[in-house]
Scaffold this motif. Structure first.
Motif, PDB file in Angstrom:
ATOM      1  N   THR A  21       0.847  -1.185   0.000  1.00  0.00           N
ATOM      2  CA  THR A  21       0.000   0.000   0.000  1.00  0.00           C
ATOM      3  C   THR A  21       0.881   1.233   0.000  1.00  0.00           C
ATOM      4  OG1 THR A  21      -1.735  -1.165   1.232  1.00  0.00           O
ATOM      5  CG2 THR A  21      -1.859   1.236   1.180  1.00  0.00           C
ATOM      6  N   LEU A  22       0.726   2.029  -1.042  1.00  0.00           N
ATOM      7  CA  LEU A  22       1.414   3.310  -1.133  1.00  0.00           C
ATOM      8  C   LEU A  22       0.500   4.345  -0.489  1.00  0.00           C
ATOM      9  CD1 LEU A  22       3.681   5.155  -2.230  1.00  0.00           C
ATOM     10  CD2 LEU A  22       2.366   5.308  -4.353  1.00  0.00           C
ATOM     11  N   ILE A  23       1.022   5.045   0.504  1.00  0.00           N
ATOM     12  CA  ILE A  23       0.240   6.038   1.235  1.00  0.00           C
ATOM     13  C   ILE A  23       0.805   7.415   0.927  1.00  0.00           C
ATOM     14  CG2 ILE A  23      -0.515   6.829   3.508  1.00  0.00           C
ATOM     15  CD1 ILE A  23       0.146   3.868   4.412  1.00  0.00           C
ATOM     16  N   ALA A  24      -0.046   8.295   0.450  1.00  0.00           N
ATOM     17  CA  ALA A  24       0.357   9.668   0.138  1.00  0.00           C
ATOM     18  C   ALA A  24      -0.411  10.613   1.044  1.00  0.00           C
ATOM     19  CB  ALA A  24       0.085   9.973  -1.329  1.00  0.00           C
ATOM     20  N   GLU A  25       0.308  11.293   1.934  1.00  0.00           N
ATOM     21  CA  GLU A  25      -0.273  12.341   2.781  1.00  0.00           C
ATOM     22  C   GLU A  25      -0.132  13.639   1.999  1.00  0.00           C
ATOM     23  OE1 GLU A  25      -1.783  11.799   5.630  1.00  0.00           O
ATOM     24  OE2 GLU A  25      -1.243   9.684   5.746  1.00  0.00           O
ATOM     25  N   ILE A  26      -1.255  14.250   1.646  1.00  0.00           N
ATOM     26  CA  ILE A  26      -1.244  15.339   0.671  1.00  0.00           C
ATOM     27  C   ILE A  26      -1.765  16.643   1.271  1.00  0.00           C
ATOM     28  CG2 ILE A  26      -2.221  16.093  -1.542  1.00  0.00           C
ATOM     29  CD1 ILE A  26      -2.242  13.135  -2.325  1.00  0.00           C
ATOM     30  N   GLU A  27      -1.084  17.737   0.899  1.00  0.00           N
ATOM     31  CA  GLU A  27      -1.563  19.091   1.190  1.00  0.00           C
ATOM     32  C   GLU A  27      -1.785  19.779  -0.146  1.00  0.00           C
ATOM     33  OE1 GLU A  27       1.074  21.220   3.767  1.00  0.00           O
ATOM     34  OE2 GLU A  27       0.407  20.104   5.525  1.00  0.00           O
ATOM     35  N   ASN A  28      -2.983  20.326  -0.336  1.00  0.00           N
ATOM     36  CA  ASN A  28      -3.364  20.936  -1.605  1.00  0.00           C
ATOM     37  C   ASN A  28      -3.856  22.361  -1.350  1.00  0.00           C
ATOM     38  OD1 ASN A  28      -4.290  21.515  -4.177  1.00  0.00           O
ATOM     39  ND2 ASN A  28      -6.006  20.095  -4.100  1.00  0.00           N
ATOM     40  N   THR A  29      -3.198  23.346  -1.977  1.00  0.00           N
ATOM     41  CA  THR A  29      -3.666  24.731  -1.866  1.00  0.00           C
ATOM     42  C   THR A  29      -4.423  25.171  -3.110  1.00  0.00           C
ATOM     43  OG1 THR A  29      -1.500  25.524  -2.600  1.00  0.00           O
ATOM     44  CG2 THR A  29      -1.906  25.475  -0.219  1.00  0.00           C
TER      45      THR A  29
END
Length: 185
Positions: free
Chosen positions: A71-79
């Motif tokens: 499982t590839l986990i991407a913690e993302i912040e999007n502005t």
């Protein structure tokens, strides 16, 4: 919609006479500010590939190695004031899909957009490779990378301008569920 505001300054108390032989000069200045805002009919699709992984598993492909789900986990912040729906597939060196299940886990398949274009919206993508069936290393050796598509939709409250300071940042990690099994004879 285009709104124009023009003002012509002449004195109404004075009589002007224009002759055809006169040279006329017109001075003007303008500024144009266009705000880009999106409605529900928005359809922007961005696709890209991460490739170059084909040598990663070739050294262990000759052995009988089974890998549990990855499982590839991407913690993302999007502005960006745009939510992004994701699709991912694994591809070989020719860009063709590899027959390995890649599933974006339900509830972890959407990148939330910023409501105001400056405060980051946080999201987590969970990309499951194997989908409960595990993966044989020989099959992984055919993988050269990932192809993904991101479909944008408006996620702002009202009209929010897009600017060069906005973007998407991710921290990536891997989970290995089920371990690695090697049958060495």
């Amino acid at each position: 919609q285009l709104d124009m505001d023009m003002s012509i300054s002449i004195s109404s108390d004075k009589v002007y006479t224009l002759y055809m032989s006169d040279a006329f000069e017109v001075n003007y200045d303008y500024a144009l500010n266009l705000s880009i805002s999106f409605n529900d009919d928005l359809s922007i699709v961005y696709g890209d590939e991460f490739t170059g992984f084909n040598d990663l598993f070739t050294q262990i492909a000759e052995y009988d190695v089974e890998v549990g789900d990855i499982t590839l986990i991407a913690e993302i912040e999007n502005t960006l004031p745009l939510a992004l729906e994701a699709e991912v597939v694994m591809i070989d060196a020719d860009g063709k899909n590899v027959d390995i299940d890649v599933v974006l886990e339900e509830g972890y398949d959407r990148i939330n957009g910023s409501k105001d274009g400056s405060t980051p919206a946080e999201s987590t993508l969970r990309i499951n490779i194997g989908n409960g069936r595990g993966i044989n290393a020989a099959k992984l050796a055919t993988v050269d990378g990932f192809a993904f598509k991101l479909k944008a939709e408006s996620d702002a409250e009202g009209s929010v301008d897009i600017n060069a300071d906005q973007g998407v940042a991710a921290k990536l990690s891997l989970e290995l569920d089920g371990g690695i099994t090697v049958d060495i004879e």
